[in-house]
Design an enzyme around this catalytic site. Sequence first.
Site, PDB file in Angstrom:
ATOM      1  N   GLU A  67       9.145  15.217  15.895  1.00  0.00           N
ATOM      2  CA  GLU A  67       9.538  15.194  14.488  1.00  0.00           C
ATOM      3  C   GLU A  67       8.717  16.220  13.692  1.00  0.00           C
ATOM      4  O   GLU A  67       7.498  16.144  13.650  1.00  0.00           O
ATOM      5  CB  GLU A  67       9.296  13.786  13.920  1.00  0.00           C
ATOM      6  CG  GLU A  67       9.820  13.624  12.526  1.00  0.00           C
ATOM      7  CD  GLU A  67       9.584  12.231  11.972  1.00  0.00           C
ATOM      8  OE1 GLU A  67       8.461  11.726  12.143  1.00  0.00           O
ATOM      9  OE2 GLU A  67      10.517  11.660  11.399  1.00  0.00           O
TER      10      GLU A  67
ATOM     11  N   LYS B 233       0.841  -1.205   0.000  1.00  0.00           N
ATOM     12  CA  LYS B 233       0.000   0.000   0.000  1.00  0.00           C
ATOM     13  C   LYS B 233       0.874   1.252   0.000  1.00  0.00           C
ATOM     14  O   LYS B 233       1.505   1.566   1.005  1.00  0.00           O
ATOM     15  CB  LYS B 233      -0.919   0.049   1.222  1.00  0.00           C
ATOM     16  CG  LYS B 233      -1.989   1.131   1.036  1.00  0.00           C
ATOM     17  CD  LYS B 233      -2.728   1.474   2.299  1.00  0.00           C
ATOM     18  CE  LYS B 233      -2.043   2.540   3.112  1.00  0.00           C
ATOM     19  NZ  LYS B 233      -1.846   3.834   2.418  1.00  0.00           N
TER      20      LYS B 233
ATOM     21  N   GLU C 237       9.841   0.868  10.499  1.00  0.00           N
ATOM     22  CA  GLU C 237      10.795   1.962  10.234  1.00  0.00           C
ATOM     23  C   GLU C 237      10.035   3.251  10.523  1.00  0.00           C
ATOM     24  O   GLU C 237       9.229   3.696   9.705  1.00  0.00           O
ATOM     25  CB  GLU C 237      11.236   1.955   8.774  1.00  0.00           C
ATOM     26  CG  GLU C 237      11.819   0.648   8.274  1.00  0.00           C
ATOM     27  CD  GLU C 237      13.175   0.350   8.841  1.00  0.00           C
ATOM     28  OE1 GLU C 237      13.770   1.233   9.494  1.00  0.00           O
ATOM     29  OE2 GLU C 237      13.641  -0.776   8.652  1.00  0.00           O
TER      30      GLU C 237
HETATM   31  P1  NAD Z   1       2.041   7.911   8.283  1.00  0.00           P
HETATM   32  O1  NAD Z   1       2.382   7.041   9.420  1.00  0.00           O
HETATM   33  O2  NAD Z   1       0.923   8.874   8.433  1.00  0.00           O
HETATM   34  O3  NAD Z   1       1.641   7.032   7.019  1.00  0.00           O
HETATM   35  C1  NAD Z   1       2.518   6.042   6.505  1.00  0.00           C
HETATM   36  C2  NAD Z   1       1.690   5.017   5.764  1.00  0.00           C
HETATM   37  O4  NAD Z   1       0.828   4.374   6.701  1.00  0.00           O
HETATM   38  C3  NAD Z   1       0.777   5.597   4.692  1.00  0.00           C
HETATM   39  O5  NAD Z   1       0.721   4.686   3.619  1.00  0.00           O
HETATM   40  C4  NAD Z   1      -0.560   5.686   5.394  1.00  0.00           C
HETATM   41  O6  NAD Z   1      -1.665   5.635   4.513  1.00  0.00           O
HETATM   42  C5  NAD Z   1      -0.507   4.448   6.273  1.00  0.00           C
HETATM   43  N1  NAD Z   1      -1.367   4.491   7.459  1.00  0.00           N
HETATM   44  C6  NAD Z   1      -1.846   5.590   8.112  1.00  0.00           C
HETATM   45  N2  NAD Z   1      -2.628   5.201   9.155  1.00  0.00           N
HETATM   46  C7  NAD Z   1      -2.637   3.852   9.162  1.00  0.00           C
HETATM   47  C8  NAD Z   1      -3.244   2.861   9.989  1.00  0.00           C
HETATM   48  N3  NAD Z   1      -4.011   3.191  11.027  1.00  0.00           N
HETATM   49  N4  NAD Z   1      -3.018   1.556   9.727  1.00  0.00           N
HETATM   50  C9  NAD Z   1      -2.224   1.198   8.700  1.00  0.00           C
HETATM   51  N5  NAD Z   1      -1.639   2.083   7.863  1.00  0.00           N
HETATM   52  C10 NAD Z   1      -1.830   3.393   8.083  1.00  0.00           C
HETATM   53  O7  NAD Z   1       3.380   8.616   7.858  1.00  0.00           O
HETATM   54  P2  NAD Z   1       3.584   9.650   6.689  1.00  0.00           P
HETATM   55  O8  NAD Z   1       3.103  10.965   7.155  1.00  0.00           O
HETATM   56  O9  NAD Z   1       3.076   9.106   5.402  1.00  0.00           O
HETATM   57  O10 NAD Z   1       5.189   9.639   6.582  1.00  0.00           O
HETATM   58  C11 NAD Z   1       5.963  10.359   7.421  1.00  0.00           C
HETATM   59  C12 NAD Z   1       6.474   9.505   8.563  1.00  0.00           C
HETATM   60  O11 NAD Z   1       7.170   8.384   8.066  1.00  0.00           O
HETATM   61  C13 NAD Z   1       7.461  10.247   9.433  1.00  0.00           C
HETATM   62  O12 NAD Z   1       7.195   9.987  10.785  1.00  0.00           O
HETATM   63  C14 NAD Z   1       8.788   9.633   9.043  1.00  0.00           C
HETATM   64  O13 NAD Z   1       9.801   9.716   9.996  1.00  0.00           O
HETATM   65  C15 NAD Z   1       8.411   8.237   8.767  1.00  0.00           C
HETATM   66  N6  NAD Z   1       9.445   7.597   7.942  1.00  0.00           N
HETATM   67  C16 NAD Z   1      10.271   6.669   8.516  1.00  0.00           C
HETATM   68  C17 NAD Z   1      11.279   6.080   7.763  1.00  0.00           C
HETATM   69  C18 NAD Z   1      12.218   5.064   8.340  1.00  0.00           C
HETATM   70  O14 NAD Z   1      12.813   4.338   7.571  1.00  0.00           O
HETATM   71  N7  NAD Z   1      12.368   4.972   9.644  1.00  0.00           N
HETATM   72  C19 NAD Z   1      11.451   6.464   6.445  1.00  0.00           C
HETATM   73  C20 NAD Z   1      10.603   7.427   5.919  1.00  0.00           C
HETATM   74  C21 NAD Z   1       9.591   7.978   6.680  1.00  0.00           C
END
Ligand code: NAD
Length: 488
Positions: free
Chosen positions: A381, A172, A247
């Site tokens: 963050e 996804k 991650e």
């Molecule tokens: P997010 O957690 O809002 O969303 C990430 C993904 O999860 C999206 O595809 C979203 O649709 C999905 N998602 C949202 N709610 C969900 C739920 N309840 N159940 C299952 N899936 C769900 O994050 P974002 O805003 O898209 O990305 C930014 C975040 O990602 C930041 O916190 C960043 O640090 C993190 N990130 C971490 C890494 C790493 O490798 N550690 C790399 C890149 C980004």
Amino acid sequence: MQTGLLIGGKFVDGDAGARIAVHDPHDGSLITEVAEAREADVDRAVDAATAAAPDWGNTPAAERGRILLRLADLIEHHAADLALLETRDTGHPLRDTRGLDVPRTAATFRYFGGMADKVEGTVIPVERGFLNYVDRRPLGVVGQIVPWNFPVMFTSWKLGPALAAGNTVVLKPSELTPLSSLRIGELLAEAGLPDGVVNIVPGYGATAGARIAGHPGIAKVAFTGSTPVGRSIVAASGGNLKRVQLELGGKGANIVFEDADLAAAVAGSAFAIFHNQGQACIAGSRLILHAAIADEFLERFTALARSIRVGNPKDPATEMGPLTSPAHRDRVQSFLRIAADEGGTVLTGGTAPADPDLAAGCYLDPTVISAEPGHRIATEEVFGPVVVVHTFDDETEGLRIANGTEYGLGAGLWTRDLSRAHRVARDLRAGMVWVNSYKRVNPGSPFGGVAGSGYGRDMGFEAMHGYTDPKSVWINVDADLPAFYSGG
Ligand code: NAD
């Protein structure tokens, strides 16, 4: 390009017929609409992946690898188009998507293509009379959920090891940036991947994402995203005890010691935070400066920040583009208000660029804020082009500040003292440490964090092993079995 859900080798509409509008963050214009996956569509995707799992798991590893190698070639062949697609969808400058994201995507698929037939089992030296070997078996169907900040690259980080190890996948992408993942789905078919091995279901987190996290037919969920959502995925995984790899977020500490090469540290620290508009989990978002060099460093660093060319990401000269969505821009700006309320001082930036051509986009100038280590701007963050600055007087204090958040993902340090470099690298609470550089990644080097930044690793043999189960097999070669019971 295809804009349907990829399920069982076909691009199809979602069950509910809903679509997601995909916008260009440079000016808010509509790029296209893609089909929206809901729970029933995830179920169909899991069915397709389940049906494809036995054959794919039994496909010779070298053949699985060959398909990934062909995919890497196809990505290189279509590199210019793929980079432009990623730039339009994310706002990430073209010079980066061309120079970093797309080449790294191809390199990752190539790396795991090469690895597919190199993951060997082991023979364990057990008692005489028995042969014991450990074989690494695929898990079956894995779910993969990725965010919007590096969508094409993360598609390769997730799919590469899972496919090489013989798993089938339901992936996804973020609802904000689904386009490059769907394009990779098209290229996978061209590379010869059998139907149903990879299924791609753009959708919202609360519906499609949550269904992946809770689905009883999924053996593992690999998630890249925010720490709160990571926690909800762990909670949802309990039903069938699926494995979870997380991650999550970061608040990267970047320490500059008094003996550092200042020119290199200034340039490297700017890349650490401003690359991709600071929308990187490993961004060096906290500059921790030794008091003796802080003034000179900041003079050069703020001058460099002001010189960064912010603009239309499709212009090859642009160095920093817009944030990926209006909602995210608003969130980043809310942190600037929080910082002001806490008594932080803006050293440069903090506002949208004056250029009227950028007024409709999600832009923010590179921003440097001096703040106290306990402030929210310094512990939470922000995920934008915003770096907070602290100073320290000795190594112990520098480390204490660096290790003072809930996160533990990436960290950097700049020094010419070899012993200190090793000592501080050892003591930083982080999954990755860069010395006299920042934000290096390579498909062979494990990527991931500790503490609030999650567990498990992308990349390298660590990732590949994470997509397998060890199976221990005992063969009685010539052992006399002891008679445990007196009868018979
Ligand atoms: P997010 O957690 O809002 O969303 C990430 C993904 O999860 C999206 O595809 C979203 O649709 C999905 N998602 C949202 N709610 C969900 C739920 N309840 N159940 C299952 N899936 C769900 O994050 P974002 O805003 O898209 O990305 C930014 C975040 O990602 C930041 O916190 C960043 O640090 C993190 N990130 C971490 C890494 C790493 O490798 N550690 C790399 C890149 C980004």
